[in-house]
Design a protein around this motif. Structure first.
Motif, PDB file in Angstrom:
ATOM      1  N   TYR A   3       0.843  -1.193   0.000  1.00 25.26           N
ATOM      2  CA  TYR A   3       0.000   0.000   0.000  1.00 25.26           C
ATOM      3  C   TYR A   3       0.878   1.243   0.000  1.00 25.26           C
ATOM      4  O   TYR A   3       1.829   1.324   0.768  1.00 25.26           O
ATOM      5  CB  TYR A   3      -0.916  -0.018   1.221  1.00 25.26           C
ATOM      6  CG  TYR A   3      -1.765   1.221   1.363  1.00 25.26           C
ATOM      7  CD1 TYR A   3      -2.785   1.488   0.460  1.00 25.26           C
ATOM      8  CD2 TYR A   3      -1.541   2.122   2.388  1.00 25.26           C
ATOM      9  CE1 TYR A   3      -3.572   2.622   0.584  1.00 25.26           C
ATOM     10  CE2 TYR A   3      -2.322   3.263   2.520  1.00 25.26           C
ATOM     11  CZ  TYR A   3      -3.342   3.502   1.620  1.00 25.26           C
ATOM     12  OH  TYR A   3      -4.121   4.625   1.739  1.00 25.26           O
ATOM     13  N   TYR A   5       1.174   4.829   1.076  1.00 24.73           N
ATOM     14  CA  TYR A   5       0.559   5.790   1.996  1.00 24.73           C
ATOM     15  C   TYR A   5       0.716   7.184   1.427  1.00 24.73           C
ATOM     16  O   TYR A   5       1.824   7.653   1.201  1.00 24.73           O
ATOM     17  CB  TYR A   5       1.206   5.692   3.378  1.00 24.73           C
ATOM     18  CG  TYR A   5       1.003   4.340   3.993  1.00 24.73           C
ATOM     19  CD1 TYR A   5      -0.168   4.028   4.662  1.00 24.73           C
ATOM     20  CD2 TYR A   5       1.978   3.344   3.877  1.00 24.73           C
ATOM     21  CE1 TYR A   5      -0.368   2.776   5.217  1.00 24.73           C
ATOM     22  CE2 TYR A   5       1.785   2.092   4.423  1.00 24.73           C
ATOM     23  CZ  TYR A   5       0.618   1.823   5.086  1.00 24.73           C
ATOM     24  OH  TYR A   5       0.420   0.576   5.623  1.00 24.73           O
ATOM     25  N   ASN A  58      -6.963   1.480   0.871  1.00 23.64           N
ATOM     26  CA  ASN A  58      -6.335   0.198   0.573  1.00 23.64           C
ATOM     27  C   ASN A  58      -7.366  -0.783   0.021  1.00 23.64           C
ATOM     28  O   ASN A  58      -7.099  -1.506  -0.940  1.00 23.64           O
ATOM     29  CB  ASN A  58      -5.677  -0.372   1.832  1.00 23.64           C
ATOM     30  CG  ASN A  58      -4.883  -1.627   1.544  1.00 23.64           C
ATOM     31  OD1 ASN A  58      -4.023  -1.643   0.682  1.00 23.64           O
ATOM     32  ND2 ASN A  58      -5.207  -2.676   2.265  1.00 23.64           N
ATOM     33  N   CYS A  62      -7.246  -2.713  -3.553  1.00 29.42           N
ATOM     34  CA  CYS A  62      -7.248  -4.177  -3.586  1.00 29.42           C
ATOM     35  C   CYS A  62      -8.429  -4.713  -4.391  1.00 29.42           C
ATOM     36  O   CYS A  62      -8.287  -5.689  -5.119  1.00 29.42           O
ATOM     37  CB  CYS A  62      -7.284  -4.744  -2.165  1.00 29.42           C
ATOM     38  SG  CYS A  62      -5.734  -4.549  -1.268  1.00 29.42           S
TER      39      CYS A  62
END
Length: 88
Positions: A3, A5, A58, A62
């Protein structure tokens, strides 16, 4: 999946870090407990918002990746909900 950020989340956490330092300063200055608790509640709210932002962004990334590979996204949504519940 790793991920990334974003700067908004990092900025939120830096602000939260400053709030925690402020609470510690208030304690050292022996401020009224109501004031300290009020600020700690603000810290908790800020942490909750940061958690929600990270999980939501996230999850979105995904789900897109999983859909592109033809996979089932229900498991991911369940995991995201479990993360949010665990964080409380």
């Amino acid at each position: 999946m790793a991920y990334e950020y974003n700067d908004d989340v990092k900025k939120r956490l830096r602000r939260l870090e400053g709030q925690v330092r402020g609470v510690l300063r208030m304690m050292e200055e022996r401020k009224d407990c109501k004031e300290v608790i009020t600020q700690l509640s603000a810290v908790r709210s800020a942490a909750d918002r940061a958690i929600a932002t990270i999980v939501a962004e996230n999850l979105e990334a995904c789900i897109v990746a999983e859909q592109q590979s033809g996979g089932d996204t229900k498991r991911m949504v369940k995991e995201a909900i479990e993360l949010l519940v665990k964080s409380r």
